[in-house]
Scaffold this motif. Structure first.
Motif, mmCIF file in Angstrom:
data_model
loop_
_atom_site.group_PDB
_atom_site.id
_atom_site.type_symbol
_atom_site.label_atom_id
_atom_site.label_comp_id
_atom_site.label_asym_id
_atom_site.label_seq_id
_atom_site.Cartn_x
_atom_site.Cartn_y
_atom_site.Cartn_z
ATOM 1 N N PRO A 60 0.979 -1.364 0.037
ATOM 2 C CA PRO A 60 -0.129 0.080 -0.250
ATOM 3 C C PRO A 60 1.454 1.305 0.210
ATOM 4 C CG PRO A 60 -0.785 -1.022 1.613
ATOM 5 C CD PRO A 60 0.612 -1.859 1.335
ATOM 6 N N CYS A 61 0.450 2.180 -0.814
ATOM 7 C CA CYS A 61 0.777 3.780 -0.583
ATOM 8 C C CYS A 61 -0.181 4.859 -0.572
ATOM 9 C CB CYS A 61 1.571 3.210 -2.276
ATOM 10 S SG CYS A 61 2.504 5.101 -2.198
ATOM 11 N N GLU A 62 0.270 5.975 1.073
ATOM 12 C CA GLU A 62 -0.506 6.209 0.525
ATOM 13 C C GLU A 62 -0.992 7.839 -0.536
ATOM 14 O OE1 GLU A 62 0.381 8.816 4.126
ATOM 15 O OE2 GLU A 62 1.065 7.036 5.287
ATOM 16 N N ASP A 63 0.124 8.000 -1.430
ATOM 17 C CA ASP A 63 -0.212 9.058 -2.292
ATOM 18 C C ASP A 63 -0.006 8.163 -3.705
ATOM 19 O OD1 ASP A 63 2.606 8.282 -1.757
ATOM 20 O OD2 ASP A 63 3.251 10.849 -1.812
ATOM 21 N N CYS A 64 0.086 7.295 -3.840
ATOM 22 C CA CYS A 64 -0.216 6.177 -5.069
ATOM 23 C C CYS A 64 -0.860 4.988 -5.078
ATOM 24 C CB CYS A 64 1.507 5.955 -5.460
ATOM 25 S SG CYS A 64 2.417 4.963 -4.068
ATOM 26 N N GLU A 65 -1.071 4.756 -6.476
ATOM 27 C CA GLU A 65 -1.864 3.370 -6.453
ATOM 28 C C GLU A 65 -1.315 2.466 -6.062
ATOM 29 O OE1 GLU A 65 -2.252 2.730 -10.925
ATOM 30 O OE2 GLU A 65 -3.513 5.445 -11.032
ATOM 31 N N GLY A 66 0.148 2.149 -5.284
ATOM 32 C CA GLY A 66 0.973 1.054 -4.687
ATOM 33 C C GLY A 66 2.112 0.725 -5.124
ATOM 34 N N THR A 89 4.055 10.722 -11.810
ATOM 35 C CA THR A 89 4.372 11.262 -12.188
ATOM 36 C C THR A 89 5.585 11.567 -12.747
ATOM 37 O OG1 THR A 89 4.324 13.576 -11.282
ATOM 38 C CG2 THR A 89 2.066 12.525 -12.516
ATOM 39 N N GLU A 90 5.545 11.851 -13.606
ATOM 40 C CA GLU A 90 7.423 11.455 -14.030
ATOM 41 C C GLU A 90 8.274 12.897 -13.455
ATOM 42 O OE1 GLU A 90 8.961 9.835 -17.069
ATOM 43 O OE2 GLU A 90 7.559 8.890 -16.785
#
Length: 154
Positions: A60-66, A89-90
């Motif tokens: 799990p990730c708080e600020d991304c999809e995983g 993002t890049e």
């Protein structure tokens, strides 16, 4: 004469009862000793499991999809960690690749690794479970999300 025989029979009967109580008492003491002895600490994940190999999964990730994660553990305590942050993002940091030495806890069931950020994993049969620094686990339905599955042996 009958009274002497009765008296002797009584003494024998009382003597037998005392021996039974002593035997029961000794039996209880020995079973109490067996129960109170500590378990053998030699049996743990480090020396009982085939833990070296590659473990993979998405954490799990708080600020991304995983966080797509791969950890390679070697018998000589070397590790290789690869993490890819999904959905960033890049311009943002997307990948982490590092290697080094990992450490076992005193009980031999949890490892810690990571140079930039310390990660902790409980080592189980064919999987790693990410835990907190104090070795507590995420509980409930979301606990499965913190699991990396062993994909191959070294």
């Amino acid at each position: 004469m009958k009274s002497i025989i009765i008296l002797l029979a009584l003494v024998c009967l009382i003597s037998c009862k005392n021996q039974e109580k002593t035997a029961e008492s000794n039996s209880l003491e020995s079973s109490t000793e067996e129960i109170s002895t500590k378990p053998d600490n030699a049996h743990n994940s480090r020396n009982s499991l085939d833990w070296d190999g590659v473990y993979e999964g998405v954490l799990p990730c708080e600020d991304c999809e995983g966080i797509e994660t791969s950890i390679r553990l070697k018998k000589n305590l070397d590790y290789v960690l690869s993490q890819h942050y999904l959905g960033r993002t890049e311009a943002e940091e997307k990948n982490l690749n590092e290697s080094g030495k990992f450490e076992w806890n005193k009980q031999g069931n949890t490892i810690s690794l990571g140079e930039r950020q310390k990660l902790y994993f409980q080592v189980s049969e064919n999987y790693l479970l990410q835990v907190f620094k104090d070795e507590s686990k995420v509980m409930g339905d979301s606990a499965i999300k913190y699991r990396l599955t062993k994909t191959n042996n070294l």
